[in-house]
Scaffold this motif. Structure first.
Motif: not given
Length: 443
Positions: A406, A410-411, A413, A429, A431
């Protein structure tokens, strides 16, 4: 595979092009009207270079847009810059990929090396190149990505000439519209040796710099290199430890870094992992105009704990600092397996580079394997991975884990598309991402 999220950095650990002919029809004549949607440059493409078991570089071009694409693939000979052939690929559907295996191309001469330019009409594309040589215990596999933009100043953190068996060549491709004059400046890591070379390169063409045959480049030393050019260029670097006397031939490739867009995020670094002592050497080159002191912040993947390592002295512009995570920053004081605030623990980590403007190369190696990639500073919320595999070739075949770091997301796909028909196989997904930290996704 397409990945959408807030800003991310991604490392692929293994890559392989399926060695099968494309189902896309190939026709002669490159006469598509209009301006290309995307132009991708591949500095180094080969067919049986060095002989029947020599280097071959299959490449994949993926349509990452929403409409069908027409591709024009031009092959320029290294030796004289002439256009050998241009192929047209029509009807490449969104999400699908075209694979070219030069050894299967009857219109390409054997034992040859090419610069390739891929022009896409109607949709955006990305590309990845896989470099292969030999078989069995003498096999080598390297990989680099195609470039859509170049720079007039690029950084190469690592170039070796006869150091522990390692030698390095690199290929400069002209991405501009006029002939380029490229100046290649070498500086040894200890600062005691320098050398300057020049290359003249036609538009779309490539030229090789082989340190092993350049008398001006000092042997037995590692060097940082800056390439400045009158036209935008891209550079791919190939490092090899594969002399006939090498018991376990190995190598890695990396794309040189735009000196104006240095990298901050490195998704993967290791210390003594996988039961084979896999460890990452991290090389940081100062691409700025003033002395700067790099700081490397490590975070354990999937665990708590971090370490911050500061270079023992400032790095001069253009020069490189090399860090081995088995030691403290001084390079001589060994670190305990558990690590500490300024010592990297054994295991897998993400890395964030700070303290200046740096081009950072991560070399991941064991006594029998090697991989390499450069850190990035993502500015987009979407990234494309042209070739991801799961047990390709059988239960013990090629698999390509993803390391997702990251850079504020924060997430994420992930959308996985099949090669065979371009269909969406699964949406995944991911997370719980934390800025600077890495999550592993294993197919």
């Amino acid at each position: 595979m397409r990945l959408a999220a807030a800003t991310l950095a991604i490392a692929l650990l293994w890559t392989l092009v399926p060695l099968a002919p494309s189902a896309i029809a190939i026709a002669a004549g490159c006469d598509t009207p209009g301006t290309p949607t995307t132009t991708v440059y591949l500095p180094n493409i080969t067919k049986t270079l060095g002989g029947p078991g020599g280097w071959v570089t299959p490449f994949i071009v993926q349509n990452v847009g929403t409409a069908a694409a027409t591709l024009e693939v031009s092959f320029y000979r290294f030796s004289d810059g002439s256009l050998v052939t241009c192929r047209k690929v029509t009807g490449l559907a969104p999400g699908t990929s075209f694979a070219d295996v030069p050894n299967n191309d009857t219109d390409l001469p054997a034992d040859s090396q090419f610069a390739v330019v891929v022009r896409s009409f109607g949709s955006q594309v990305v590309s990845v190149v896989n470099e292969h040589q030999g078989a069995g215990e003498r096999a080598e596999a390297l990989s680099y990505v195609g470039l859509t933009t170049g720079a007039t100043k690029v950084a190469l953190p690592y170039v070796a000439k006869a150091v522990g068996g390692w030698v390095t060549t690199f290929i400069i491709q002209n991405l501009g519209t006029a002939t380029a004059t490229a100046t290649v400046a070498f500086t040894s890591y200890d600062g005691t040796k320098t050398a300057t070379l020049t290359r003249t390169i036609g538009p779309g063409r490539s030229q090789v710099v082989d340190a092993t045959v350049e008398a001006a480049v000092a042997a037995g030393l590692e060097h940082s290199v800056l390439v400045t050019s009158t036209q935008p260029v891209a550079v791919v670097v190939n490092a090899h430890n594969d002399a006939p006397t090498a018991l376990r031939p190995m190598g890695f490739s990396y794309n040189a870094v735009d000196a104006g867009r240095p990298g901050t995020y490195a998704p993967y670094a290791s210390r003594n992992t996988d039961g084979v002592a896999r460890t990452s050497r991290i090389i940081v080159q100062n691409t700025g105009t003033a002395d700067a002191t790099p700081v490397l912040t490590f975070r354990r993947i999937g665990q708590t704990g971090s370490a911050a390592v500061t270079a023992p002295s400032p790095v001069k512009p253009g020069r490189s600092w090399s860090f081995d995570p088995r030691f403290q920053a001084d390079g001589t004081t060994a670190c305990a397996a558990a690590g500490g605030p300024t010592c990297v623990a054994e295991g897998e980590h993400s890395v964030v580079v700070s303290g200046g403007t740096f081009a950072t190369l991560v070399i991941v190696s064991s006594p029998a394997t090697a991989m390499g990639y450069t850190a990035g500073s993502p500015t987009t919320q979407r990234m494309y991975l042209a070739n991801v595999t799961r047990t390709l070739g059988g239960a013990t075949g090629w698999t390509t884990p993803l390391l997702i770091q990251s850079a504020g997301a924060t997430s994420a796909t992930l959308r996985w598309y099949r090669f065979a028909d371009g269909g969406l196989a699964v949406t995944q997904h991911v997370p719980g991402l934390t800025s600077g930290a890495t999550v592993r996704v294993d197919p």
